[in-house]
Design a protein around this motif. Structure first.
Motif, PDB file in Angstrom:
ATOM      1  N   ARG A  21       0.830  -1.213   0.000  1.00  0.00           N
ATOM      2  CA  ARG A  21       0.000   0.000   0.000  1.00  0.00           C
ATOM      3  C   ARG A  21       0.860   1.258   0.000  1.00  0.00           C
ATOM      4  N   GLU A  22       2.014   1.189   0.657  1.00  0.00           N
ATOM      5  CA  GLU A  22       2.933   2.328   0.630  1.00  0.00           C
ATOM      6  C   GLU A  22       3.547   2.486  -0.760  1.00  0.00           C
ATOM      7  N   VAL A  23       3.880   1.363  -1.399  1.00  0.00           N
ATOM      8  CA  VAL A  23       4.386   1.420  -2.770  1.00  0.00           C
ATOM      9  C   VAL A  23       3.365   2.099  -3.674  1.00  0.00           C
ATOM     10  N   LEU A  24       2.111   1.720  -3.531  1.00  0.00           N
ATOM     11  CA  LEU A  24       1.054   2.308  -4.349  1.00  0.00           C
ATOM     12  C   LEU A  24       0.915   3.801  -4.078  1.00  0.00           C
ATOM     13  N   ARG A  25       0.959   4.198  -2.815  1.00  0.00           N
ATOM     14  CA  ARG A  25       0.816   5.623  -2.482  1.00  0.00           C
ATOM     15  C   ARG A  25       1.921   6.452  -3.134  1.00  0.00           C
ATOM     16  N   VAL A  26       3.159   5.978  -3.048  1.00  0.00           N
ATOM     17  CA  VAL A  26       4.275   6.717  -3.647  1.00  0.00           C
ATOM     18  C   VAL A  26       4.128   6.769  -5.162  1.00  0.00           C
ATOM     19  N   TRP A  27       3.797   5.645  -5.756  1.00  0.00           N
ATOM     20  CA  TRP A  27       3.691   5.576  -7.220  1.00  0.00           C
ATOM     21  C   TRP A  27       2.624   6.534  -7.739  1.00  0.00           C
ATOM     22  N   GLU A  28       1.477   6.577  -7.079  1.00  0.00           N
ATOM     23  CA  GLU A  28       0.406   7.467  -7.535  1.00  0.00           C
ATOM     24  C   GLU A  28       0.723   8.923  -7.222  1.00  0.00           C
ATOM     25  N   ARG A  29       1.308   9.189  -6.072  1.00  0.00           N
ATOM     26  CA  ARG A  29       1.641  10.571  -5.701  1.00  0.00           C
ATOM     27  C   ARG A  29       2.677  11.170  -6.653  1.00  0.00           C
ATOM     28  N   GLU A  30       3.584  10.330  -7.172  1.00  0.00           N
ATOM     29  CA  GLU A  30       4.638  10.812  -8.067  1.00  0.00           C
ATOM     30  C   GLU A  30       4.238  10.751  -9.542  1.00  0.00           C
ATOM     31  N   GLY A  31       2.942  10.545  -9.803  1.00  0.00           N
ATOM     32  CA  GLY A  31       2.459  10.594 -11.180  1.00  0.00           C
ATOM     33  C   GLY A  31       2.607   9.301 -11.946  1.00  0.00           C
ATOM     34  N   ARG A  32       2.585   8.171 -11.243  1.00  0.00           N
ATOM     35  CA  ARG A  32       2.711   6.852 -11.866  1.00  0.00           C
ATOM     36  C   ARG A  32       3.950   6.770 -12.770  1.00  0.00           C
ATOM     37  N   PRO A  33       5.127   6.955 -12.215  1.00  0.00           N
ATOM     38  CA  PRO A  33       6.356   6.985 -13.024  1.00  0.00           C
ATOM     39  C   PRO A  33       6.642   5.651 -13.701  1.00  0.00           C
ATOM     40  N   GLY A  34       7.256   5.740 -14.888  1.00  0.00           N
ATOM     41  CA  GLY A  34       7.660   4.556 -15.627  1.00  0.00           C
ATOM     42  C   GLY A  34       8.993   4.022 -15.149  1.00  0.00           C
ATOM     43  N   ARG A  35       9.395   2.906 -15.737  1.00  0.00           N
ATOM     44  CA  ARG A  35      10.639   2.249 -15.326  1.00  0.00           C
ATOM     45  C   ARG A  35      11.844   3.179 -15.420  1.00  0.00           C
ATOM     46  N   GLU A  36      11.873   4.014 -16.469  1.00  0.00           N
ATOM     47  CA  GLU A  36      13.061   4.822 -16.726  1.00  0.00           C
ATOM     48  C   GLU A  36      13.328   5.868 -15.648  1.00  0.00           C
ATOM     49  N   ARG A  37      12.375   6.105 -14.754  1.00  0.00           N
ATOM     50  CA  ARG A  37      12.603   7.045 -13.654  1.00  0.00           C
ATOM     51  C   ARG A  37      13.185   6.366 -12.417  1.00  0.00           C
ATOM     52  N   PHE A  38      13.327   5.061 -12.469  1.00  0.00           N
ATOM     53  CA  PHE A  38      13.887   4.319 -11.339  1.00  0.00           C
ATOM     54  C   PHE A  38      15.337   3.935 -11.630  1.00  0.00           C
ATOM     55  N   GLY A  39      16.102   3.785 -10.564  1.00  0.00           N
ATOM     56  CA  GLY A  39      17.492   3.392 -10.715  1.00  0.00           C
ATOM     57  C   GLY A  39      17.956   2.560  -9.544  1.00  0.00           C
ATOM     58  N   VAL A  40      19.199   2.109  -9.634  1.00  0.00           N
ATOM     59  CA  VAL A  40      19.803   1.263  -8.606  1.00  0.00           C
ATOM     60  C   VAL A  40      21.219   1.758  -8.335  1.00  0.00           C
ATOM     61  N   THR A  41      21.601   1.743  -7.071  1.00  0.00           N
ATOM     62  CA  THR A  41      22.964   2.058  -6.651  1.00  0.00           C
ATOM     63  C   THR A  41      23.519   0.890  -5.848  1.00  0.00           C
ATOM     64  N   PRO A  71      19.213   9.398  -6.754  1.00  0.00           N
ATOM     65  CA  PRO A  71      19.721   8.542  -5.673  1.00  0.00           C
ATOM     66  C   PRO A  71      19.911   9.281  -4.354  1.00  0.00           C
ATOM     67  N   ALA A  72      19.925  10.614  -4.407  1.00  0.00           N
ATOM     68  CA  ALA A  72      20.021  11.403  -3.178  1.00  0.00           C
ATOM     69  C   ALA A  72      18.678  12.030  -2.811  1.00  0.00           C
ATOM     70  N   GLY A  73      17.611  11.603  -3.487  1.00  0.00           N
ATOM     71  CA  GLY A  73      16.297  12.187  -3.267  1.00  0.00           C
ATOM     72  C   GLY A  73      15.540  11.532  -2.126  1.00  0.00           C
ATOM     73  N   PRO A  74      14.251  11.867  -2.004  1.00  0.00           N
ATOM     74  CA  PRO A  74      13.467  11.375  -0.862  1.00  0.00           C
ATOM     75  C   PRO A  74      13.011   9.926  -0.980  1.00  0.00           C
ATOM     76  N   HIS A  75      13.037   9.374  -2.202  1.00  0.00           N
ATOM     77  CA  HIS A  75      12.502   8.024  -2.392  1.00  0.00           C
ATOM     78  C   HIS A  75      13.647   7.063  -2.705  1.00  0.00           C
ATOM     79  N   VAL A  76      14.196   6.484  -1.648  1.00  0.00           N
ATOM     80  CA  VAL A  76      15.312   5.547  -1.741  1.00  0.00           C
ATOM     81  C   VAL A  76      14.977   4.346  -0.867  1.00  0.00           C
ATOM     82  N   TRP A  77      15.164   3.135  -1.419  1.00  0.00           N
ATOM     83  CA  TRP A  77      14.785   1.924  -0.688  1.00  0.00           C
ATOM     84  C   TRP A  77      15.930   0.914  -0.721  1.00  0.00           C
TER      85      TRP A  77
END
Length: 338
Positions: free
Chosen positions: A293-313, A326-332
């Protein structure tokens, strides 16, 4: 595809088969080209035009009502041989090996292979490690582009590596084929300038970074996407996902795992069927341990971003997924890399 129908009465000779295969291969290359997959590096067009895919899939398995059917190039029925050849040059993945009802090896969709090879960004003189030997077709494409001594392909299953060697030899290509756990890389052939992975991962093994030169690129399926990492040094790599979806047979051995979400049952089916959200749910929810449910909340709040807006470090033994920055608010933190 471009293959013509065989004469059901007279069959077809080896010469006829070669002609039909060449025509079908040319039609496949045109189809991939029209989709723009070769635009960034047209040299890959030459590789796909030259390497005979049908020699790497002497048989494959297709689903039929009630089970499976094997198509093979030596079938005495000319109609079935034609079906085999047409399927070999269709722009679709082919199941090539099953064990106890489980798919353990396949030949990937050619247009996806073209996209991945172009994004790999090879240069003349690069040394490449492929994790997941499959049929040997991808290794042949790499060998055509870079030369045989530049390409190493590794797989855990000795039956798969044995058949990959045989297919490469039949097609007139050479690569170094190693039987071993791809999650551990191939230290005896390191260092590498590029690593391309053709099986699904739960995380990127840090040992791969140790086997790369600084500035190397790792292209790997993760969740239902493909991440492209640039290696800074043995302890750090970072990059974004491509926009395309990708589904692969799971890597067997340390670090493997299919994408699939245990959190899906908590959400409406309409959301779970959304391909991009399923990618996010698997990456952040299943691999990152975040509640669905938290994943869904973030995804919808950020405008349903596509794969290309995600990254890995990957940083000194720790792995993170992130959205936008990678230095932003959404890091998991990710739990699959080791």
């Amino acid at each position: 595809m471009g293959a013509e129908h065989a004469d059901a009465e007279g069959g077809d000779s080896d010469g006829d088969l070669a002609v039909r295969a060449e025509r079908a291969r040319a039609a496949l290359v045109r189809e991939i080209e029209l989709n723009g997959a070769f635009d960034a590096d047209p040299r890959w067009r030459d590789a796909f035009a030259a390497v005979p895919r049908h020699l790497f899939v002497p048989y494959y398995i297709v689903g039929v009502p009630g089970g499976y059917e094997r198509l093979w190039g030596q079938d005495p029925d000319p109609r079935r041989r034609l079906r085999w050849l047409e399927g070999a040059y269709a722009d679709q993945p082919l199941a090539t090996r099953m064990r106890d009802g489980e798919l353990i090896s396949s030949s990937s969709q050619p247009s996806l292979m073209a996209t991945m090879l172009v994004e790999l960004g090879v240069e003349d003189g690069d040394r490449v490690l492929e994790v997941g030997a499959g049929t040997g077709y991808n290794a042949a494409l790499l060998a055509h582009r870079l030369g045989p001594d530049a390409v190493t392909t590794v797989d855990l299953d000795p039956e798969i590596t044995e058949s990959a060697r045989a297919h490469l030899a039949a097609a007139g290509y050479r690569a170094v084929v190693v039987t071993g756990d791809g999650a551990r890389g191939c230290p005896e052939r390191a260092p590498f300038d590029r690593i391309i992975v053709t099986c699904a991962l739960r995380g990127v093994p840090f040992v791969w970074l140790e086997q790369c030169r600084p500035g190397a690129r790792i292209l790997a399926p993760l969740s239902t996407g493909i991440v492209v990492l640039t290696v800074r040094d043995a302890g750090f790599a970072q990059g974004r996902f491509l926009s395309t979806s990708a589904y692969f047979v799971a890597l067997r051995g340390a670090g493997g795992g299919e994408a699939g979400s245990g959190w899906a049952g908590r959400l409406p089916r309409s959301l779970v069927r959304d391909e991009v959200f399923r990618f996010v749910l698997t990456l952040v929810g299943e691999y990152g341990g975040v509640d669905a449910r938290e994943v869904l909340r973030v995804w919808e709040r950020e405008g349903r971003p596509g794969r290309e807006r995600f990254g890995v470090t990957l940083d000194q033994g720790r792995a993170y997924a992130w959205l936008d920055d990678p230095a932003g608010p959404h890091v998991w933190p990710l739990r699959g890399s080791a």
